[in-house]
Design an enzyme around this catalytic site. Structure first.
Site, PDB file in Angstrom:
ATOM      1  N   LYS A  81       0.857  -1.188   0.000  1.00  0.00           N
ATOM      2  CA  LYS A  81       0.000   0.000   0.000  1.00  0.00           C
ATOM      3  C   LYS A  81       0.894   1.239   0.000  1.00  0.00           C
ATOM      4  O   LYS A  81       1.924   1.255   0.689  1.00  0.00           O
ATOM      5  CB  LYS A  81      -0.894  -0.030   1.241  1.00  0.00           C
ATOM      6  CG  LYS A  81      -1.947   1.058   1.324  1.00  0.00           C
ATOM      7  CD  LYS A  81      -2.823   0.864   2.559  1.00  0.00           C
ATOM      8  CE  LYS A  81      -3.932   1.888   2.661  1.00  0.00           C
ATOM      9  NZ  LYS A  81      -4.795   1.659   3.853  1.00  0.00           N
ATOM     10  N   SER A 156      -9.713   1.398   2.935  1.00  0.00           N
ATOM     11  CA  SER A 156      -8.900   2.244   2.079  1.00  0.00           C
ATOM     12  C   SER A 156      -7.826   1.476   1.304  1.00  0.00           C
ATOM     13  O   SER A 156      -7.282   1.985   0.338  1.00  0.00           O
ATOM     14  CB  SER A 156      -8.213   3.318   2.907  1.00  0.00           C
ATOM     15  OG  SER A 156      -7.284   2.746   3.808  1.00  0.00           O
ATOM     16  N   SER A 180      -9.714  -0.942   7.155  1.00  0.00           N
ATOM     17  CA  SER A 180      -9.133  -0.732   5.826  1.00  0.00           C
ATOM     18  C   SER A 180      -8.352  -1.913   5.258  1.00  0.00           C
ATOM     19  O   SER A 180      -7.954  -1.876   4.093  1.00  0.00           O
ATOM     20  CB  SER A 180      -8.230   0.506   5.818  1.00  0.00           C
ATOM     21  OG  SER A 180      -9.014   1.670   5.791  1.00  0.00           O
TER      22      SER A 180
END
Lengths: 493, 98
Positions: A81, A156, A180
């Site tokens: 990420k 997310s 997330s």
């Protein structure tokens, strides 16, 4: 659905191929790079593909293997990420504010994966500063769900989930502040885990809400999750909130037998608003756990309905503090239009942050401002205590708690972007674990309208082993985790 | 509860975010809605409940007071939007009213 290929393999399957010299890390890396170029036009999971770095790292892994070195992740391609710092490699946090930013150091989690010989394929799309539940808040475009490209991958860590689901990498890391990791794992039909707060060092993780943030893996199986978690866990003097507790080899606790395990079912997670297809898949999974020998017990978490409100005070309050560092002085975006110092701050932050980040900075600034601090921030911290106490009491009656990960399957792109509260509801069932600091995992447990449903398992603090054991036994008893999507462009898009 | 535009502008100044009039109006409405939702916490009696700031059982984590290598200036300045020599360059800090 498509036939399984090399890039669909689990980490454990790749391990066998690499150890038997049937495949080199470099050829495997090339296979993933090809897969990325095949599907990125539809998915957009990646913000940066580090092709040259990946091939160099793969060569290093091949020579380490040639010298006889062993390890679960040696030569295995992965991606991160884009809020995990990678020295010299652009790290944007999905924000215009950090476009072009190249960190001067590596996050501890990345350094540990590199030491273990994993190969970096690139950096993954995300909601700006990890604020969002659909990855639509990225400043660099949306990511599509590989199961249906007209729907969101969740967020997310949407890029991290979509990339694993679509075979663009063997595993990824994301971060979980209110769900997330678990929510996008659920929406993309992969395994995603939030470890206990303090289990994984957050050094080099760009901060969102510091009392809640935790790094976690996305994988295709629970066994792979256990192996990645074993590598990234452990105390780190560079993160004073990382816990000085021993790290077991999580892959050794996996077992197919659930006799003697007590699984708690909280009524508060089976309420109006949960889609019928989600509830029936989760109910069926609970029955399966009973068949595997687990004892199913009712537990109560009465403050569940208040967790979302608690989160939307505490997280924005921490955001308003953490994001004050983006002032356009030492790194990041700076406006060229500022008339003086204050004007430069005002314009830099207006132009550099997107709407959701501004909303949360504003909300947190309000909650911490004079006259409102006790009514909002202290009140929320007290309710947080209630939530934690209720989990403590529930875990006197059971070993793990089982719930839906998300009340819904993947929702259409654009369907919730105009109404912040409807987007926030996507994290209804994942937020409480962050409030209490406990570990949680989402594993695939079926499909509703052709889209994946996730089963959430929660455990006591630092009992990732207990959570992984139940998740693994469930996974062994079904084949949801073997299904693979074939990403295609949305019809009419 | 409804926020006023003046309150939104005041918070925006505290947060150092320069908002357009349209953004002020959008945020006024959205923040009012979110605050109305979070006010449900007032249904709970928390008089006797202590606040929780963080959940790790750690406090006062100390590091040894020893000299360690630090980053060279060039690496620390590499991401700077503007610099002069080994310094970050900003607009004048002194000599004006805020």
């Amino acid at each position: 659905m498509r036939p399984n290929s090399l890039t669909d393999c689990t980490v454990a399957e790749l391990r066998t191929l690499l150890d038997n010299r049937e495949l080199s890390a470099k050829d495997l890396t090339r296979a993933y790079l090809d897969r990325i170029s095949d599907v990125e036009g539809v998915l957009h999971s990646y913000l940066t593909v580090t092709e040259e770095i990946a091939l160099t790292q793969a060569e290093e892994a091949d020579s380490r293997m040639a010298q006889g070195e062993k390890g679960p992740l040696l030569g295995v391609p992965m991606a991160l990420k884009d809020l995990l710092s990678t020295k010299g490699i652009e790290t944007t946090c999905g924000s215009r504010m950090l476009a072009g930013y190249r960190p001067p150091y590596d996050a501890t989690a990345y350094r540990k994966l590199r030491d273990a010989g994993a190969v970096l394929l690139g950096k993954l799309n995300m909601d700006e500063f990890a604020m969002g539940s659909s990855t639509e808040n990225s400043a660099f475009g949306v990511t599509a769900n590989p199961w249906d490209s007209s729907t969101v991958p969740g967020g997310s860590s949407g890029g991290s989930a979509a990339a694993v689901a679509a075979g663009e990498t063997a595993f990824t890391l994301g971060s979980d502040t209110g769900g997330s990791v678990r929510q996008p794992a659920s929406l993309c039909g992969v395994v995603g885990m939030k470890p206990t707060y303090g289990r994984v060092s957050r050094f080099g993780l760009i901060a969102f809400a510091s009392s809640l943030d935790q790094i976690g893996p996305f994988t295709r199986t629970v066994e792979d999750c256990a192996n990645v978690l074993s590598v990234i866990s452990g105390h780190d003097p560079l993160d004073s909130t990382s816990a000085p507790v021993p790290v077991p080899d999580f892959s050794e606790v996996l077992s197919a037998d659930l006799r003697g395990v007590r699984v708690g079912v909280p009524a508060e997670y089976f309420v109006e608003g949960v889609e019928p297809g989600v509830e029936s898949a989760v109910r069926a999974a609970i029955e399966r756990l009973r068949e595997l020998g687990a004892e199913i017990v009712d537990v109560s978490l009465p403050s569940t309905g208040y967790a979302l409100s608690t989160y939307y005070i505490i997280a924005p309050a921490e955001v308003s503090s953490n994001l004050s560092r983006y002032d356009g002085v030492r790194y990041g975006y700076r406006t060229t239009e500022g008339n003086d110092l204050i004007d430069t701050y005002l314009r830099t932050r207006d132009q550099g942050f997107g709407p959701e980040v501004k909303r949360r900075v504003m909300l947190g600034t309000y909650a911490l401002s004079a006259g409102y601090y006790d009514a909002y921030y202290v009140k929320a911290q007290k309710v947080r205590t209630l939530i934690k106490q209720e989990f403590d009491r529930a875990f006197e009656k059971c070993d793990v708690i089982v719930t839906p990960t998300s009340p819904s399957v993947a929702f259409p792109l654009g369907s919730r972007t105009q109404d912040p509260l409807s987007m926030y509801l996507a994290d209804l069932f994942t937020i409480p674990a962050n409030m209490a600091g406990i570990p949680g995992i989402s594993v695939p447990c079926g499909f509703s309208d052709g889209l994946p449903v996730g089963l959430q398992l929660l455990g006591r603090a630092f009992d990732e082993a207990g959570v992984l054991r139940v998740a693994h036994a469930y996974e062994r008893s079904c084949d949801w985790h073997t299904r693979r999507p074939e990403p295609t462009a949305a019809s009419g898009a | 509860m409804e926020l006023t535009s003046e309150e939104v502008q005041h918070i925006a100044m505290l947060a150092r975010i320069g908002l357009t009039p349209e953004e002020v109006e959008t945020l006024r409405s959205q923040l009012s809605g979110i605050l109305a939702h979070v006010n449900q916490l007032n249904e709970l009696d928390t008089e006797a409940i202590p606040p929780t700031a963080q959940v790790v059982a750690l406090s006062n984590v100390f590091a040894a007071d020893e000299v360690r290598p630090s980053f060279p200036p060039e690496e620390m300045l590499a991401n700077a939007p503007d610099r002069e020599g080994n310094s970050f360059k900003v607009k004048a800090v002194l000599g004006y009213e805020t």
